[in-house]
Design an enzyme around this catalytic site. Structure first.
Site, mmCIF file in Angstrom:
data_model
loop_
_atom_site.group_PDB
_atom_site.id
_atom_site.type_symbol
_atom_site.label_atom_id
_atom_site.label_comp_id
_atom_site.label_asym_id
_atom_site.label_seq_id
_atom_site.Cartn_x
_atom_site.Cartn_y
_atom_site.Cartn_z
ATOM 1 N N ASP A 9 0.849 -1.190 0.000
ATOM 2 C CA ASP A 9 0.000 0.000 0.000
ATOM 3 C C ASP A 9 0.887 1.243 0.000
ATOM 4 O O ASP A 9 1.650 1.459 0.943
ATOM 5 C CB ASP A 9 -0.897 -0.015 1.241
ATOM 6 C CG ASP A 9 -1.939 1.097 1.230
ATOM 7 O OD1 ASP A 9 -1.955 1.898 0.276
ATOM 8 O OD2 ASP A 9 -2.740 1.150 2.185
ATOM 9 N N HIS A 65 -0.596 4.215 -0.284
ATOM 10 C CA HIS A 65 -1.459 5.149 0.463
ATOM 11 C C HIS A 65 -1.588 6.510 -0.208
ATOM 12 O O HIS A 65 -1.888 7.511 0.447
ATOM 13 C CB HIS A 65 -0.940 5.304 1.893
ATOM 14 C CG HIS A 65 -2.016 5.354 2.922
ATOM 15 N ND1 HIS A 65 -2.282 6.468 3.683
ATOM 16 C CD2 HIS A 65 -2.907 4.418 3.325
ATOM 17 C CE1 HIS A 65 -3.278 6.229 4.518
ATOM 18 N NE2 HIS A 65 -3.672 4.979 4.316
ATOM 19 N N GLU A 109 -1.103 -0.805 -4.227
ATOM 20 C CA GLU A 109 -2.354 -0.123 -3.895
ATOM 21 C C GLU A 109 -2.141 1.383 -3.801
ATOM 22 O O GLU A 109 -1.210 1.842 -3.139
ATOM 23 C CB GLU A 109 -2.883 -0.646 -2.558
ATOM 24 C CG GLU A 109 -4.137 0.051 -2.069
ATOM 25 C CD GLU A 109 -4.667 -0.556 -0.779
ATOM 26 O OE1 GLU A 109 -5.369 0.150 -0.043
ATOM 27 O OE2 GLU A 109 -4.358 -1.741 -0.503
ATOM 28 N N GLU A 164 -10.284 2.792 -2.735
ATOM 29 C CA GLU A 164 -10.829 3.098 -1.422
ATOM 30 C C GLU A 164 -11.343 4.534 -1.321
ATOM 31 O O GLU A 164 -12.177 4.834 -0.472
ATOM 32 C CB GLU A 164 -9.802 2.835 -0.324
ATOM 33 C CG GLU A 164 -8.603 3.771 -0.327
ATOM 34 C CD GLU A 164 -7.556 3.361 0.691
ATOM 35 O OE1 GLU A 164 -7.452 4.028 1.734
ATOM 36 O OE2 GLU A 164 -6.851 2.361 0.440
ATOM 37 N N HIS A 195 -12.042 -2.776 0.334
ATOM 38 C CA HIS A 195 -11.288 -2.062 1.364
ATOM 39 C C HIS A 195 -12.067 -2.139 2.671
ATOM 40 O O HIS A 195 -13.277 -1.954 2.692
ATOM 41 C CB HIS A 195 -11.142 -0.600 0.911
ATOM 42 C CG HIS A 195 -10.414 0.287 1.850
ATOM 43 N ND1 HIS A 195 -11.057 1.245 2.618
ATOM 44 C CD2 HIS A 195 -9.095 0.415 2.135
ATOM 45 C CE1 HIS A 195 -10.157 1.914 3.317
ATOM 46 N NE2 HIS A 195 -8.963 1.427 3.048
#
Length: 385
Positions: free
Chosen positions: A186, A188, A212, A238, A288
């Protein structure tokens, strides 16, 4: 068949950072939902109060009608706050309907396509050694897949040393757990597109399960080129809130795994449609869910029904969970029967879980005011958290 008219709407702000919703019908059947934007719980709660007048007196049987009324009934639509409020209400309506008919929600969606669902365990650590130990512990606990955020503060274009550190972390984890374990990475949204290729290149030899949010959702226009640059599966979603948000990246062949959140992307009603849309583009689904037990249960109902569901995120043991963990508000703490990195097919009606209302009310008396941290670079400029 009972009418299932909604008569009461209650919200509960509970630790660590969640917002629960309870709907009660005239027949006494209750449904639970989890409408929250992390760090904006009070804002979503206010949105629910605005929607409440449309909910009282509405039949829980008419889920699609309610969804369309709230989404299309306002001139301004979409976005994290409105869609998260609608998501939690939608979850609770499905919970009521399943309980009234005596079946799990996935049965109302067409039935189950699998007997169990693989989940991944979050890991944390600041150094390669810490991450390697954390990954090994998750594997020892029975998980076959893990995920972590692999970088922290990142400049618009950061140093080669920062990129090298990311590679060192991934190398240590892969050495610790071997090639059979899936390692999701991830980013982010902390990386900007100018350095995304360098990060993908340094991670590629270690075969991540996916990358991700390699770039922020508002920069999804860059995903197609990044997708074509690397062999690592690309994942995002997400911070996307409806099928219309997902439509463009699917049309562009810019993503391999979509990650809608059942508490942000319109609930069970909308995520089922998003999953079906993704299936038509041969794209996998991995909902998510760094949130609580209701959101997790709603995601599992989708997972059990959708053929392209790949893996499910869980907040069990995640670093955000201070004051309560995933199963702490369940009557049965083993309610999800997590075994060997999987959840077996849920069989109880509705969302398949039983909420400990006494514990919820006790926690709500204390409430929370969780906010994500504000990060700044050494020069004082704000950077992505």
């Amino acid at each position: 068949m009972p009418d299932l008219t909604i008569t009461k709407v209650e919200t509960f702000k509970v630790a660590p950072r969640w917002l629960f919703l309870k709907l009660t019908t005239a027949e006494g059947i209750v449904g639970w939902g989890e409408p929250v934007v992390e760090g904006r719980a009070a804002t979503v709660e206010a949105c629910i109060r605005e929607i409440e007048e449309h909910l009282i007196g509405h039949s829980a049987h008419k889920i699609e009608d309610f969804w369309q009324m709230i989404y299309r009934g306002g001139f301004y639509r979409g976005g994290p706050v409105l869609m998260s409020a609608l998501s939690g209400i939608d979850q609770a309506l499905w919970d009521i309907k399943g309980k009234a008919l005596g079946v799990p929600v996935y049965q109302l969606l067409g039935g189950a396509v699998r007997d169990k669902m693989r989940i991944y365990g979050w890991i944390g650590g600041a150094t390669p050694d810490e991450l390697a130990r954390a990954a090994k512990k998750r594997v020892d606990d029975g998980f076959t897949a893990v995920k972590m955020t692999i970088c922290d503060h990142m400049e618009w274009i950061d140093s080669p040393a920062k990129v090298a550190q990311i590679g060192d972390k991934m190398a240590a984890m892969r050495e610790a757990v071997g090639d059979e374990v899936l390692i999701g990475v991830d980013l982010h949204g902390r990386v900007h597109k100018g350095q995304a290729r360098a990060i993908a290149r340094i991670l590629e030899p270690y075969n991540p399960f996916f990358l991700e949010e390699l770039v922020l959702a508002e920069n999804n226009d860059a995903l197609k080129a990044l997708h074509d640059f690397t062999s690592i599966p690309m994942a995002t979603g997400e911070r996307m809130y409806s099928r219309w948000d997902f439509k463009r990246i699917l049309e562009q062949d810019a993503v391999d795994i979509i990650q809608p959140d059942l508490s942000h992307a319109g609930g069970i009603t909308e995520v089922k449609k998003i999953a079906t849309l993704a299936e038509a583009y041969d794209v996998a689904l991995a909902p998510h869910c760094p949130l609580g037990p209701i959101s997790f249960a709603a995601a599992l109902q989708i997972d059990f029904n959708c053929i392209n569901a790949l893996i499910q995120e869980s907040s069990l043991g995640i670093h955000y969970n201070v004051g309560a963990d995933l199963t702490d508000y369940l009557i049965d703490p083993d309610g999800f029967q997590l075994r060997d990195g999987h959840v077996p097919l849920l069989t109880k009606p509705g969302l398949g879980i039983e909420i400990d209302e006494e514990k919820v009310r006790e926690a709500a008396a204390a409430g929370h005011n969780w906010k994500n941290p504000i990060w700044r670079n050494p020069d004082g400029s704000v950077t992505e958290w």
